[in-house]
Design an enzyme around this catalytic site. Sequence first.
Site, PDB file in Angstrom:
ATOM      1  CG  ASP A  83      -1.983  -0.989   1.222  1.00 57.48           C
ATOM      2  OD1 ASP A  83      -2.009  -1.773   0.254  1.00 57.48           O
ATOM      3  OD2 ASP A  83      -2.782  -1.035   2.173  1.00 57.48           O
ATOM      4  CG  ASP A  84       0.071   3.837   2.185  1.00 57.27           C
ATOM      5  OD1 ASP A  84      -1.088   3.854   1.732  1.00 57.27           O
ATOM      6  OD2 ASP A  84       0.336   3.694   3.388  1.00 57.27           O
ATOM      7  CG  HIS A 133      -4.315   2.557  -1.067  1.00 58.44           C
ATOM      8  ND1 HIS A 133      -5.177   1.732  -0.389  1.00 58.44           N
ATOM      9  CD2 HIS A 133      -3.469   3.066  -0.121  1.00 58.44           C
ATOM     10  CE1 HIS A 133      -4.889   1.732   0.889  1.00 58.44           C
ATOM     11  NE2 HIS A 133      -3.855   2.550   1.091  1.00 58.44           N
ATOM     12  CG  HIS A 137      -3.897   7.182   2.367  1.00 59.09           C
ATOM     13  ND1 HIS A 137      -4.142   7.167   3.716  1.00 59.09           N
ATOM     14  CD2 HIS A 137      -3.462   5.934   2.061  1.00 59.09           C
ATOM     15  CE1 HIS A 137      -3.848   5.977   4.222  1.00 59.09           C
ATOM     16  NE2 HIS A 137      -3.435   5.207   3.222  1.00 59.09           N
ATOM     17  CG  HIS A 232       2.119   0.022   4.440  1.00 65.24           C
ATOM     18  ND1 HIS A 232       1.898  -0.928   5.402  1.00 65.24           N
ATOM     19  CD2 HIS A 232       0.943   0.700   4.272  1.00 65.24           C
ATOM     20  CE1 HIS A 232       0.645  -0.848   5.818  1.00 65.24           C
ATOM     21  NE2 HIS A 232       0.045   0.121   5.143  1.00 65.24           N
TER      22      HIS A 232
END
Length: 718
Positions: A83-84, A133, A137, A232
């Site tokens: 993620d991210d 995603h 965020h 991540h």
Amino acid sequence: MSRQAPKAHWPLLTMLLIGVVMMLGIAAVTGGHRGEQPNHYKTDGTADEVPGAVARGGPILSGQALDQPGIRLPHKTVALTFDDGPDDYTEPILDLLDRYHVPATFFVIGSRIPGHVDVLRRMVRDGDDIGVHTFTHPDLSGIPRWQQRLELDQTQFAIAAATGYLTNLMRPPFSSEIADINYPIWHSASRIGPYRIVLTDLDTKDWAHPGVDKIVDAATPPGDDGAVLMFHDGGGDRSQTVAALDKLIPQLQSRGYTFTTISRAAGDRSPWIAATLGERIYGTITLAAVQLSLWFSFTLTVLFVCAGVLALARIVMLMVLARRHAKRAETLRSRRDVLPGVTIVVPAFNERLGIEACVRSLTSLDYPDYEVIVVDDGSTDDTSDIVRSLDLERVTLIRKENGGKPSALNTGIAAARHEILVLVDGDTVFESNTLRELVKPFADPEVGAVSGNTKVANRQGLLGAWQHIEYVMGFNLDRRMFDVLECMPTVPGAIGAFRREAIQRVGGVSDDTLAEDTDLTMALCRDGWRIIYAPEARAWTEAPASLTQLWSQRYRWCYGTLQSMWKHRHAVVEDGRAGKLGRRGLPYLLLFQVLLPLTAPIVDVAAVFSFMTEDAVIIWGTWFGFLAAQLASAIYAFRLDHERLRPLWTMPLQQVVYRQMMYLVVIQSVASAFYGVRLRWQAMRRLGTLTAPVSEPPVTHEPAPVDNARVEGGRVGP
């Protein structure tokens, strides 16, 4: 040429500032490194409100059937998800995956794609999956549905611009293990649409930097269970994640585990949907806007830092050189007076309300041999009658047709009997010892001119206090510095002394610019003469009493200074003392009086905008630090000039009102020069008294008596 002040640049400036706010807004929303943070989960609602089949099912949900259990991975099968990103650690992770021949699924933040387009293309080439995603965020359960749609669509368009494809995979920010799913997350996911919504079986919480071994333990499935693992690749330092993967992957491979992507685990042949040309163009525009805003934000930060460093360096330089000048001036004062004959020339145009106070102060000086020549430059009021009625022995009145201030000065100079000439505005009052202090430096034959110290008489009220601070702190500290550096650009028209030979060698007072005093001073510098500042030679003048008058005066000053700088631009390549103006004075004026004021509106807007961003502490800490440095230099300047410190309480307000007006004047002046406007002399209406107030203790010099003559209206200047 047009004589009308230009106006088109104001709408352009407004549009520019609006654009600045937009760019900063995009940068503030999209530019941060985001990662999972503790205690971000919504707690309203309970797990009982989530369908039991979902909570007991697998982590790969169908957005079109969210009440059904999700897909679980088979035994001894894991899907690595990240993620991210994309971010600085994404490529090292891809390198590690290549080394172990392991695929993965990357859930990307749309605003992070600019600058990492090649990384996404590599993912496609390597056979990895890419999922959405969101763009910035946010917690999807805390934003309206239209914003949810925007977050997802913008990310899809960004992926399309980078890869040529759309994706059907999506992971909500701040989600975690399927067993811990709560109602807000489930409810927000139910409104997302036709995506495969991917949660996780095992959340490594690597964002918390728990250590490599703890990350490995958290990512290791119990027994032979299959699992979706959450890591991540963005949002901060992910070195522990890379190290943990390097340890985890061979361990699982040695246990017989296989690695897959989410799309393969869900039975999809491919996660990719070909993007249309319109979607790719829209995505390209989106990426360009984000990239531009990030570059703009970075550039603005650099500009802010550079401006702060330059301003602080200027303050330090002013204080150091002012101290050196003060010591030298004290030595000069201790010398015996040299008292040559002096001619004081007073150009006057419609000065009926102030001329008596001016002339009486000039005829009451403590000096043995001098004359006063008043040149009436075609006044339409009774200026000449007032001077004649005074019947003062030292005063000569010359009347001429109106030709402008330079013409009046040249007429007075031609009629002067003495070698030393003092040029004085008709709205100025001298102290009794001013002339002695003003001519003392002429004992040095290399001195061609001497600048006196102009004081604001009407310093009551905020506007008067601000101008008083500017005169004491700005003008006089600058002149001390220019004196030491031998590059004085201006001897003020209110009080300046000149050697007749010096003026004659440069062709007299020119009318080429609106700032004839600056033009003349620069010409003298280029001719090799030294220009001295005499701080004890004080003259009192009435400053503008309204913002309109102040604007007119400073507009003329600034425009005239620009004209003079352009006229004397060739001083940059001259040698010796003549070249010091070009190498020191002109660059200083260009930087601190032109270029930095032109950038000030953008810096101020950015500072105000920073209240809404995480940079507020840094920006405002810098601003207050700069204000403290300015206050320190102001205190020093006031001490040098023997002034009380009481007006300095207005300095914070000066920074948010007066300073803005001054840089708007610079913008107007530069625009006028760009358009080729030729300004007329800007007359100023006098509204206050012209009596010279007594300087605050510890001053030992008393002002000259001026019979309390009052100014109650009228105009000054041709």
